[in-house]
Design an enzyme around this catalytic site. Structure first.
Site, PDB file in Angstrom:
ATOM      1  N   HIS A  56      27.882 -21.667  -6.419  1.00  0.00           N
ATOM      2  CA  HIS A  56      27.792 -22.856  -7.284  1.00  0.00           C
ATOM      3  C   HIS A  56      27.182 -24.055  -6.590  1.00  0.00           C
ATOM      4  O   HIS A  56      26.889 -25.054  -7.240  1.00  0.00           O
ATOM      5  CB  HIS A  56      29.188 -23.215  -7.804  1.00  0.00           C
ATOM      6  CG  HIS A  56      29.861 -22.061  -8.461  1.00  0.00           C
ATOM      7  ND1 HIS A  56      30.794 -21.283  -7.832  1.00  0.00           N
ATOM      8  CD2 HIS A  56      29.688 -21.531  -9.689  1.00  0.00           C
ATOM      9  CE1 HIS A  56      31.185 -20.314  -8.641  1.00  0.00           C
ATOM     10  NE2 HIS A  56      30.526 -20.428  -9.773  1.00  0.00           N
ATOM     11  N   GLU A  81      29.785 -26.701  -9.622  1.00  0.00           N
ATOM     12  CA  GLU A  81      28.328 -26.867  -9.654  1.00  0.00           C
ATOM     13  C   GLU A  81      27.957 -28.310  -9.996  1.00  0.00           C
ATOM     14  O   GLU A  81      27.036 -28.885  -9.405  1.00  0.00           O
ATOM     15  CB  GLU A  81      27.705 -25.906 -10.679  1.00  0.00           C
ATOM     16  CG  GLU A  81      26.184 -26.028 -10.693  1.00  0.00           C
ATOM     17  CD  GLU A  81      25.539 -25.247 -11.826  1.00  0.00           C
ATOM     18  OE1 GLU A  81      26.000 -24.136 -12.135  1.00  0.00           O
ATOM     19  OE2 GLU A  81      24.571 -25.770 -12.398  1.00  0.00           O
ATOM     20  N   THR A 117      23.904 -24.907 -15.032  1.00  0.00           N
ATOM     21  CA  THR A 117      23.124 -23.702 -15.332  1.00  0.00           C
ATOM     22  C   THR A 117      23.810 -22.749 -16.315  1.00  0.00           C
ATOM     23  O   THR A 117      23.163 -21.829 -16.810  1.00  0.00           O
ATOM     24  CB  THR A 117      22.874 -22.905 -14.032  1.00  0.00           C
ATOM     25  OG1 THR A 117      24.144 -22.637 -13.427  1.00  0.00           O
ATOM     26  CG2 THR A 117      21.983 -23.663 -13.079  1.00  0.00           C
ATOM     27  N   SER A 121      32.470 -20.351 -16.231  1.00  0.00           N
ATOM     28  CA  SER A 121      31.889 -21.121 -17.339  1.00  0.00           C
ATOM     29  C   SER A 121      31.090 -20.225 -18.277  1.00  0.00           C
ATOM     30  O   SER A 121      31.255 -20.267 -19.493  1.00  0.00           O
ATOM     31  CB  SER A 121      31.007 -22.232 -16.769  1.00  0.00           C
ATOM     32  OG  SER A 121      30.314 -22.885 -17.793  1.00  0.00           O
TER      33      SER A 121
HETATM   34  S1  SF4 Z   1      24.683 -17.587 -13.530  1.00  0.00           S
HETATM   35 FE1  SF4 Z   1      22.559 -18.265 -13.213  1.00  0.00          FE
HETATM   36  S2  SF4 Z   1      22.699 -20.053 -11.865  1.00  0.00           S
HETATM   37 FE2  SF4 Z   1      24.678 -18.975 -11.766  1.00  0.00          FE
HETATM   38  S3  SF4 Z   1      24.490 -17.606 -10.001  1.00  0.00           S
HETATM   39 FE3  SF4 Z   1      23.830 -16.449 -11.802  1.00  0.00          FE
HETATM   40  S4  SF4 Z   1      21.578 -16.712 -11.883  1.00  0.00           S
HETATM   41 FE4  SF4 Z   1      22.412 -18.296 -10.536  1.00  0.00          FE
END
Ligand code: SF4
Length: 328
Positions: free
Chosen positions: A78, A130, A168, A227
């Site tokens: 994160h 994050e 993200t 999330s």
């Molecule tokens: S969910 Fe998206 S931002 Fe999060 S670790 Fe995986 S690829 Fe990376």
């Protein structure tokens, strides 16, 4: 109910490239440096992954001041703020940065827009690791916007110099609603140079939307603090599932969820090993849902190279990837 019990299995689901890389980074660090290896925060938000890595010798801590001086510490997928990087350096820790490159990309955007004196409206959940990491790149310039409703009340210094960025792992639809409401108030709002919501989050949401339309019940495998897993439950309900629940493990499925259910949709968050999905499918098969059709909406083949601190193997050879799959 037409009487035909079946499972629609969403794809893509489960591990993304950033999670795979982070988990392999901890395994590799344990092999290379021996146990214990410290990890700041959960390496990825999945209780099973964390428990398995603990069994291999990883020690999870909340902050770097809990790590003995000179030890190895892995930063989670994160991401971390510069303050954490500096605190680790001050303690003489050997840091291995497993921040997902797609999170690092958002950090760089924050740094660049702050340098150009933009006010950054960071759409995301206050308190999520994050968001703390990204906001920590430019704390003077960042205001967190938690929800579409907050877009109606957030104040800015100069409406002509505002940009939005995001966490993200948000809901794509809800984020667009937040952006639209921000733009209604600040017409000169800048967009990020590229999508901040990552490919894995987007792909998993697209797949579950398709499944949810036909599902009486959707089961999302993932942890409560994940999330993107929690978003999958919300998206499933929004797109037509009559009910949707999140489980860490198959034994959390309740018999009453299946009452009157013909079609069960199944998916998993980006931090979930496939073995947990298989266990859910086995439990459903035992309950009469042995007929499984995969609903695939995208192919994924992205891989990230390991953190640079781990790219040389013990013999000095370059080792871009290796291992992998242990926890799948
Ligand atoms: S969910 Fe998206 S931002 Fe999060 S670790 Fe995986 S690829 Fe990376």
């Amino acid at each position: 109910m037409d009487g035909r019990k079946r499972v629609l299995l969403a794809a893509p689901r489960g591990y993304c490239a950033g999670v795979d890389r982070a988990v392999v980074a901890v395994e590799k660090a344990l092999q290379r440096f021996g146990a214990p290896v410290y990890v700041r925060k959960q390496i990825v938000h999945n209780i099973h992954v964390v428990t398995e890595l603990e069994a291999q010798g990883a020690i999870f801590v909340d902050e770097v001041d809990e790590v003995p001086e000179g030890a190895h510490v892995v930063f989670s997928a994160h991401g971390v703020s510069p303050a954490v990087v500096n605190a680790a350096a001050d303690r003489g820790l050997h840091a291995i940065d497993a921040t997902c490159p797609l999170v690092t990309k958002v950090h760089r955007e924050a740094v660049r827009f702050a340098r150009d004196d933009y006010e950054i409206l960071l759409i995301g959940h206050d308190g999520h690791e994050e968001v703390e990491g990204t906001a920590g790149e430019a704390p003077e310039h960042v205001t967190i916007v938690n929800s579409p409703d907050e877009a109606d009340t957030v104040e800015v210094r100069d409406p002509s110099k505002v940009v939005w960025l995001s966490q993200t792992t948000l809901s794509v639809d809800e984020t667009m609603e937040t952006v639209n409401r921000l733009r209604a108030r600040f017409p000169e709002l800048h967009d990020p140079p590229s999508d901040d919501i990552c490919y894995a989050t987007q792909n998993r949401q697209v797949a579950i939307k398709k499944v949810a339309k036909e599902a009486d019940l959707v089961i999302v495998v993932g942890s409560a603090n994940s999330s993107n897993s929690v978003r999958l439950v919300e998206v499933a309900l929004e797109y037509g599932a009559r009910a949707a629940f999140r489980v860490d493990y198959a034994d959390e499925i309740r018999q009453e969820w299946l009452d009157g259910v013909a079609t069960v949709g199944v998916t998993s968050g980006a931090s979930v090993p496939e073995v947990l999905v298989r266990e859910v499918l086995d439990a459903l098969a035992e309950a009469g849902y042995g007929d499984v059709d995969e609903v695939r909406t995208a192919e994924e083949d992205l891989m990230f190279s390991l953190p640079k601190e781990l790219r040389q193997d013990v013999s000095g050879q370059r080792d871009d990837r290796a291992l992998g799959g242990r926890l799948r």
